[in-house]
Design a protein around this motif. Structure first.
Motif, PDB file in Angstrom:
ATOM      1  N   ARG A  12      20.437  -6.632   7.671  1.00  0.00           N
ATOM      2  CA  ARG A  12      19.366  -5.592   6.920  1.00  0.00           C
ATOM      3  C   ARG A  12      17.908  -5.686   6.859  1.00  0.00           C
ATOM      4  N   LEU A  13      17.802  -7.151   6.597  1.00  0.00           N
ATOM      5  CA  LEU A  13      16.143  -7.393   6.835  1.00  0.00           C
ATOM      6  C   LEU A  13      15.765  -7.175   8.079  1.00  0.00           C
ATOM      7  N   ARG A  14      16.410  -7.513   8.849  1.00  0.00           N
ATOM      8  CA  ARG A  14      15.672  -7.161  10.471  1.00  0.00           C
ATOM      9  C   ARG A  14      15.548  -5.759  10.811  1.00  0.00           C
ATOM     10  N   ALA A  15      16.667  -4.924  10.326  1.00  0.00           N
ATOM     11  CA  ALA A  15      16.446  -3.386  10.308  1.00  0.00           C
ATOM     12  C   ALA A  15      15.389  -2.644   9.497  1.00  0.00           C
ATOM     13  N   LEU A  16      15.287  -3.289   8.354  1.00  0.00           N
ATOM     14  CA  LEU A  16      14.059  -2.780   7.300  1.00  0.00           C
ATOM     15  C   LEU A  16      12.571  -3.363   8.109  1.00  0.00           C
ATOM     16  N   ALA A  17      12.522  -4.529   8.601  1.00  0.00           N
ATOM     17  CA  ALA A  17      11.297  -4.858   9.245  1.00  0.00           C
ATOM     18  C   ALA A  17      10.975  -4.214  10.602  1.00  0.00           C
ATOM     19  N   SER A  18      11.997  -3.553  11.227  1.00  0.00           N
ATOM     20  CA  SER A  18      11.678  -2.818  12.351  1.00  0.00           C
ATOM     21  C   SER A  18      11.680  -1.234  12.066  1.00  0.00           C
ATOM     22  N   ASP A  19      12.221  -0.843  11.108  1.00  0.00           N
ATOM     23  CA  ASP A  19      12.261   0.613  10.791  1.00  0.00           C
ATOM     24  C   ASP A  19      11.160   0.966  10.021  1.00  0.00           C
ATOM     25  N   ASP A  20      10.326   1.940  10.831  1.00  0.00           N
ATOM     26  CA  ASP A  20       9.067   2.528  10.213  1.00  0.00           C
ATOM     27  C   ASP A  20       9.174   3.898   9.927  1.00  0.00           C
ATOM     28  N   ASP A  21      10.201   4.327   9.549  1.00  0.00           N
ATOM     29  CA  ASP A  21      10.185   5.943   9.162  1.00  0.00           C
ATOM     30  C   ASP A  21       9.341   6.059   7.915  1.00  0.00           C
ATOM     31  N   GLY A  22       8.309   7.147   8.156  1.00  0.00           N
ATOM     32  CA  GLY A  22       7.702   7.421   6.765  1.00  0.00           C
ATOM     33  C   GLY A  22       6.481   6.731   6.853  1.00  0.00           C
ATOM     34  N   MET A  23       6.144   5.856   7.484  1.00  0.00           N
ATOM     35  CA  MET A  23       4.945   4.950   7.592  1.00  0.00           C
ATOM     36  C   MET A  23       3.556   5.831   7.595  1.00  0.00           C
ATOM     37  N   SER A  24       3.828   6.928   8.631  1.00  0.00           N
ATOM     38  CA  SER A  24       2.771   7.628   8.711  1.00  0.00           C
ATOM     39  C   SER A  24       2.269   8.507   7.811  1.00  0.00           C
ATOM     40  N   THR A  25       3.521   8.974   7.100  1.00  0.00           N
ATOM     41  CA  THR A  25       3.037   9.849   6.018  1.00  0.00           C
ATOM     42  C   THR A  25       2.453   8.934   4.984  1.00  0.00           C
ATOM     43  N   VAL A  26       2.836   7.978   4.515  1.00  0.00           N
ATOM     44  CA  VAL A  26       2.269   6.980   3.620  1.00  0.00           C
ATOM     45  C   VAL A  26       0.815   6.320   4.073  1.00  0.00           C
ATOM     46  N   GLU A  27       0.617   6.209   5.354  1.00  0.00           N
ATOM     47  CA  GLU A  27      -0.812   5.917   5.413  1.00  0.00           C
ATOM     48  C   GLU A  27      -1.570   7.223   5.308  1.00  0.00           C
ATOM     49  N   TYR A  28      -1.245   8.239   5.755  1.00  0.00           N
ATOM     50  CA  TYR A  28      -2.102   9.393   5.624  1.00  0.00           C
ATOM     51  C   TYR A  28      -2.353   9.657   3.971  1.00  0.00           C
ATOM     52  N   ALA A  29      -1.254   9.352   3.103  1.00  0.00           N
ATOM     53  CA  ALA A  29      -1.601   9.792   1.802  1.00  0.00           C
ATOM     54  C   ALA A  29      -2.524   8.544   1.100  1.00  0.00           C
ATOM     55  N   VAL A  30      -2.490   7.424   1.533  1.00  0.00           N
ATOM     56  CA  VAL A  30      -3.279   6.326   1.139  1.00  0.00           C
ATOM     57  C   VAL A  30      -4.877   6.639   1.643  1.00  0.00           C
ATOM     58  N   GLY A  31      -4.808   7.136   2.972  1.00  0.00           N
ATOM     59  CA  GLY A  31      -6.246   7.414   3.323  1.00  0.00           C
ATOM     60  C   GLY A  31      -6.670   8.639   2.720  1.00  0.00           C
ATOM     61  N   THR A  32      -6.060   9.525   2.442  1.00  0.00           N
ATOM     62  CA  THR A  32      -6.328  10.806   1.738  1.00  0.00           C
ATOM     63  C   THR A  32      -7.158  10.397   0.464  1.00  0.00           C
ATOM     64  N   VAL A  33      -6.307   9.591  -0.346  1.00  0.00           N
ATOM     65  CA  VAL A  33      -6.459   9.159  -1.824  1.00  0.00           C
ATOM     66  C   VAL A  33      -7.874   8.290  -1.852  1.00  0.00           C
ATOM     67  N   ALA A  34      -8.166   7.368  -1.065  1.00  0.00           N
ATOM     68  CA  ALA A  34      -9.126   6.424  -0.620  1.00  0.00           C
ATOM     69  C   ALA A  34     -10.394   7.486  -0.252  1.00  0.00           C
TER      70      ALA A  34
END
Length: 66
Positions: free
Chosen positions: A11-33
């Motif tokens: 499960r930890l290996r799957a969490l480390a390699s699973d990046d679903d939604g990362m782009s959305t979070v990065e865009y949200a953080v960039g927009t807020v900044a």
């Protein structure tokens, strides 16, 4: 390895390699900044000293003769 430890490891290996939604979070953080930076810049530029300095620069630029 025990079954529990093996399951946890998978499960930890799957969490480390699973990046679903990362782009959305990065865009949200960039927009807020960007919005926070724009608000800070607006506050600084609309202050009396900076506004007077910018007005003086524009007036000097417009009053020069060639």
């Amino acid at each position: 390895m025990t079954p529990t430890r093996s399951l946890l490891h998978r499960r930890l290996r799957a969490l480390a390699s699973d990046d679903d939604g990362m782009s959305t979070v990065e865009y949200a953080v960039g927009t807020v900044a960007a919005a926070a930076f724009a608000a800070l810049l607006y506050t600084i530029v609309s202050g009396g000293d900076v506004l007077a300095a910018l007005t003086g620069i524009v007036q000097r630029a417009l009053s020069t003769t060639l």
